[in-house]
Scaffold this motif. Structure first.
Motif, short mmCIF file in Angstrom:
data_model
loop_
_atom_site.label_atom_id
_atom_site.label_comp_id
_atom_site.label_asym_id
_atom_site.label_seq_id
_atom_site.Cartn_x
_atom_site.Cartn_y
_atom_site.Cartn_z
N LEU A 131 0.83 -1.20 0.00
CA LEU A 131 0.00 0.00 0.00
C LEU A 131 0.87 1.25 0.00
N ASP A 132 1.04 1.85 -1.16
CA ASP A 132 1.79 3.10 -1.24
C ASP A 132 0.94 4.21 -0.61
N LYS A 133 1.57 5.03 0.20
CA LYS A 133 0.86 6.11 0.89
C LYS A 133 1.05 7.41 0.10
N ARG A 134 -0.05 8.00 -0.28
CA ARG A 134 0.03 9.18 -1.14
C ARG A 134 0.22 10.46 -0.31
N PRO A 135 0.74 11.52 -0.90
CA PRO A 135 0.88 12.79 -0.19
C PRO A 135 -0.47 13.27 0.33
N GLY A 136 -0.48 13.75 1.56
CA GLY A 136 -1.71 14.25 2.16
C GLY A 136 -2.46 13.22 2.96
N ASN A 137 -2.14 11.95 2.77
CA ASN A 137 -2.78 10.87 3.52
C ASN A 137 -2.28 10.90 4.97
N ILE A 138 -3.19 10.74 5.95
CA ILE A 138 -2.84 10.73 7.38
C ILE A 138 -3.10 9.33 7.92
N TYR A 139 -2.07 8.74 8.53
CA TYR A 139 -2.16 7.37 9.05
C TYR A 139 -2.02 7.43 10.57
N LEU A 140 -3.11 7.10 11.26
CA LEU A 140 -3.10 6.99 12.73
C LEU A 140 -2.88 5.54 13.11
N GLN A 141 -1.73 5.26 13.70
CA GLN A 141 -1.41 3.91 14.17
C GLN A 141 -1.71 3.87 15.67
N THR A 142 -2.75 3.11 16.04
CA THR A 142 -3.14 3.07 17.46
C THR A 142 -2.31 2.09 18.26
N TRP A 143 -1.65 1.17 17.60
CA TRP A 143 -0.92 0.04 18.20
C TRP A 143 -1.87 -0.78 19.08
N HIS A 144 -1.37 -1.85 19.68
CA HIS A 144 -2.28 -2.79 20.33
C HIS A 144 -1.72 -3.35 21.64
N GLY A 145 -0.88 -2.58 22.32
CA GLY A 145 -0.46 -3.08 23.62
C GLY A 145 0.81 -2.44 24.15
N THR A 146 0.93 -2.44 25.46
CA THR A 146 2.16 -2.03 26.13
C THR A 146 3.17 -3.17 26.02
N PRO A 147 4.41 -2.90 25.61
CA PRO A 147 5.35 -3.98 25.32
C PRO A 147 6.03 -4.58 26.56
N LEU A 148 5.92 -5.88 26.68
CA LEU A 148 6.77 -6.66 27.58
C LEU A 148 7.90 -7.27 26.77
N LYS A 149 7.52 -7.91 25.66
CA LYS A 149 8.49 -8.58 24.78
C LYS A 149 9.27 -7.54 23.98
N LYS A 150 10.54 -7.82 23.75
CA LYS A 150 11.35 -6.94 22.91
C LYS A 150 10.70 -6.82 21.52
N LEU A 151 10.76 -5.62 20.97
CA LEU A 151 10.13 -5.33 19.69
C LEU A 151 11.17 -4.95 18.64
N VAL A 152 10.99 -5.39 17.46
CA VAL A 152 11.66 -5.01 16.22
C VAL A 152 13.13 -4.69 16.42
N PHE A 153 13.50 -3.41 16.47
CA PHE A 153 14.91 -3.05 16.47
C PHE A 153 15.57 -3.17 17.83
N ASP A 154 14.82 -3.58 18.84
CA ASP A 154 15.41 -3.93 20.13
C ASP A 154 15.70 -5.43 20.22
#
Length: 705
Positions: A424-447
């Motif tokens: 999904l290419d995001k076009r100029p002017g598009n607003i993306y609200l990422q609500t996420w889904h939890g407080t992290p206990l487990k290490k995430l992505v770049f950690d």
């Protein structure tokens, strides 16, 4: 025995060095000289190199404060080497323990012996050996050298010095080619041995610490063109080398250059270097090319940048159209990228999605219901895998349908609690609200260091997907800090708490809980246990579909607890297995497909979980939480790692088997008293922002028009 000089250039590979160096130190062939060429690494990496140099007399550290590149580092190793043979190893790779012995045993009078390179993302428990393979005395030289790599080749030092073999120091990528071309010319035979393995690590983090091959594509292409141009001039009179280089150039053009130029902005930046190289290609080499590629090469040779840019654009349009007809979804993606995304954007249209279209739930649900009540002039779209009964007049579209792509392309706002698809290419002017889904206990992505999930490109894909986020919601300061580092998020963090948790602070929550119990057909005279575990990264069918083995003894729980309790089972949305409740009817209820877990929080009296983030949310209710952590050591030390110390910080006991779980529930009042202090500290740290008004604050911040 003949000495082998193992040359290992090192640049900031601290996390990989122990595996690499141990695999060399412990080789069955012991007459080694191990040359560690530090190419300007940071202090931590330099300290580790010195530690290894001090514990093995065969290791010599050649230290350079300034980074000069892998070519210069390997040349420095050749200058220092005193062995009869030289063997090159990258510092993020590793060897089976008999690789060098097998090379030495089989090389005989040959100048070079080449082994097999196997790409891996995670080191296998045992680096395998293959004992029944054979040496192939005369492998085709084009095939032997086409990978442009000097790795897993045992080379006579006499041959290296006699032919003055050197690596290019002017480029970071493809520095091996200058070394290998004289080998191709001066060797009489080209032996290859399949049983000599070399494990080439494909790094799972090409963003923070990329390998050379994972650098920016434009830089990699520029280096290739520089090497090609240099060698074409240097070997102008050698027909065989020139033919080899031309063939490799045309293959590289089709596989790498064209893909780079899918981004039209790269055409003016890269045109000159590619054009210079194209002029050096022998016209005879162009005869067998397809008409599109041949025309492009001719435009390069004639320096026609404008017409070349049009051809490349057409090339990718035709290529994408050809791919699109292979499936319905690919047709839709083609339409999305080439047509829908150019249509007018609707300024007051919002697409909502929760848990990959599986639920009407979580923070997107709360945001939608707030806007449905108070922002009547907006148009709402919900993406689902199957039709749902939801309040309001929102249009429902099936995920990955034609309508799904149309509405995503023409909506100003996207609201999601998980990652939207890569394509999904995001076009100029598009607003993306990422609500996420939890407080992290487990290490995430770049950690995380190693990746054990079904997708070895997890970090790369996550990085690309998260660059589209404009807003990200955090439930507490702890989460906000982690999200900035683990997601490399640098845009607007909304620090109001989770909209989905507003219901946990609702004054009518007890009344709503009674209504839900009646609706679900649960006995009103019994307390409710909620079991909500997470998924295991290494136990999967395919990406997004994970296995799960229920380790609670439901029959035993029913016998001991059934007079007072019922249990609700709620699996993570990634878990594909159906949970068997046979033998526990009337006690165990499977609510894995229920829309919103917040409903289950309200009606439950005790939560059992493991490493799922649900316990951070549930703590808002100040009700008992038990942690069923039967695989704690593996999950913590191998699969993920934790941000907090579970043994000391969580607001409930860590339990190892069903008997522990049952006995703890039987004595729940005493357990709660025991963990009272922990619970108060935990609540203050992780629930302090939650006031029951997060939804209104998020909506006010994001939807300003």
């Amino acid at each position: 025995m003949k000495k082998v000089s193992v040359i290992i250039p090192v640049y900031n590979t601290t996390e990989f060095l122990p595996e690499c160096l141990e695999s060399v130190i412990n080789q069955t062939y012991t007459d080694l000289e191990i040359l560690l060429i530090n190419d300007g690494s940071d202090q931590g990496c330099r300290d580790l190199l010195e530690e290894y140099a001090n514990k093995d007399a065969r290791i010599y550290l050649v230290d350079s404060i300034q980074r000069k590149g892998v070519g210069a580092a390997r040349n420095a190793g050749i200058n220092r080497a005193s062995g009869d043979f030289v063997y090159f190893l990258d510092s993020d790779d590793y060897l089976p323990l008999s690789t060098i012995e097998r090379h030495v045993h089989h090389i005989g009078s040959h100048s070079m012996l080449t082994g097999r390179v196997k790409k891996v993302t995670v080191k296998p428990e045992e680096a395998g050996e293959e004992r029944n393979s054979k040496v192939l005395k005369n492998r085709n030289k084009t095939r032997l050298f086409k990978n442009y790599s000097v790795l897993n080749r045992l080379i006579s030092m006499e041959f290296v010095k006699g032919n003055k073999l050197r690596f290019s120091e002017n480029v970071e990528n493809y520095s091996d080619v200058e070394f290998l071309i004289p080998c191709m010319i001066n060797m009489k035979k080209y032996p290859y041995i399949t049983e000599c393995l070399y494990y080439k690590r494909v790094r799972n983090d090409p963003i923070t610490n990329p390998a050379l091959s994972q650098m920016d594509k434009d830089k990699v292409v520029r280096d290739y063109m520089a090497v090609y141009n240099l060698l074409k001039d240097q070997y102008e009179g050698n027909g065989a080398v020139s033919k080899f280089l031309d063939r490799q150039f045309l293959n590289y053009y089709r596989k790498s250059v064209i893909m780079l130029l899918a981004d039209q902005k790269q055409v003016p930046q890269s045109f000159n270097s590619i054009s210079i190289a194209a002029k050096k290609v022998n016209p005879k080499a162009l005869k067998k090319l397809n008409v599109v590629v041949k025309t492009e090469i001719n435009q390069l040779r004639n320096e026609k940048q404008a017409s070349y840019a049009r051809l490349i654009k057409l090339h990718h349009l035709l290529r994408n159209a050809k791919r699109a007809v292979k499936s319905r979804r690919k047709v839709y993606v083609f339409l999305y990228r080439n047509f829908f995304i150019r249509m007018p954007m609707k300024q007051k249209k919002i697409v909502f999605e929760s848990f990959l279209g599986k639920n009407y739930s979580d923070s997107p649900k709360n945001i939608y219901e707030e806007m449905h009540q108070n922002y009547k002039d907006y148009k709402f779209i919900w993406s689902f895998n199957e039709k749902r009964k939801i309040p309001g007049n929102a249009k429902q579209v099936k995920r990955f349908s034609l309508a799904y792509y149309y509405h995503l392309a023409t909506s100003k706002y996207w609201v999601s609690n998980s990652r939207l698809p890569m394509h999904l290419d995001k076009r100029p002017g598009n607003i993306y609200l990422q609500t996420w889904h939890g407080t992290p206990l487990k290490k995430l992505v770049f950690d995380m260091n190693e990746i054990h999930s079904a997708n070895p490109k997890y970090k790369l894909h996550f990085y690309k997907q998260s660059r589209r986020w404009d807003y990200l919601i955090a439930a507490n300061q702890y989460s906000s800090d982690i999200f900035k580092s683990a997601f490399k998020f640098e845009k607007k963090m909304l620090e109001f708490g989770y909209p989905r948790n507003d219901i946990l602070h609702d004054a009518e929550r007890d009344h709503k809980a009674d209504e839900l119990k009646l609706k679900f057909g649960l006995p009103l005279d019994k307390k409710v246990i909620l079991y909500a575990p997470t998924w295991r990264d290494d136990d999967f069918y395919e990406p997004g579909k994970y296995k799960f083995q229920l380790r609670l003894n439901l029959q035993q729980m029913k016998e001991r607890l059934g007079d007072e309790y019922v249990i609700l089972l709620r699996m993570h949305y990634f878990i594909a297995d159906d949970i068997d409740t046979s033998g526990a009817e009337g006690f165990a209820y499977n609510f894995s497909k229920h829309n919103d877990i917040a409903d289950l929080y309200l009606i439950s009296d005790i939560l059992i979980t493991d490493y799922s983030s649900v316990f951070f949310d549930y703590a808002n209710l100040k009700r008992p939480i038990l942690f069923y952590t039967y695989d704690l050591e593996k999950y913590r030390d191998t699969l993920r790692g934790f941000y907090i110390n579970m043994e000391e910080e969580v607001p409930g006991p860590l339990l190892r088997d069903s008997e522990d779980v049952i006995r703890t529930i039987e004595n729940i009042d005493e357990v709660m008293e025991q963990y009272k202090g922990n619970y108060e500290r935990f609540y203050e740290k992780f629930c302090g922002w939650e006031k029951g008004n997060a939804t209104k604050q998020v909506v006010k911040q994001v939807f300003k028009s």
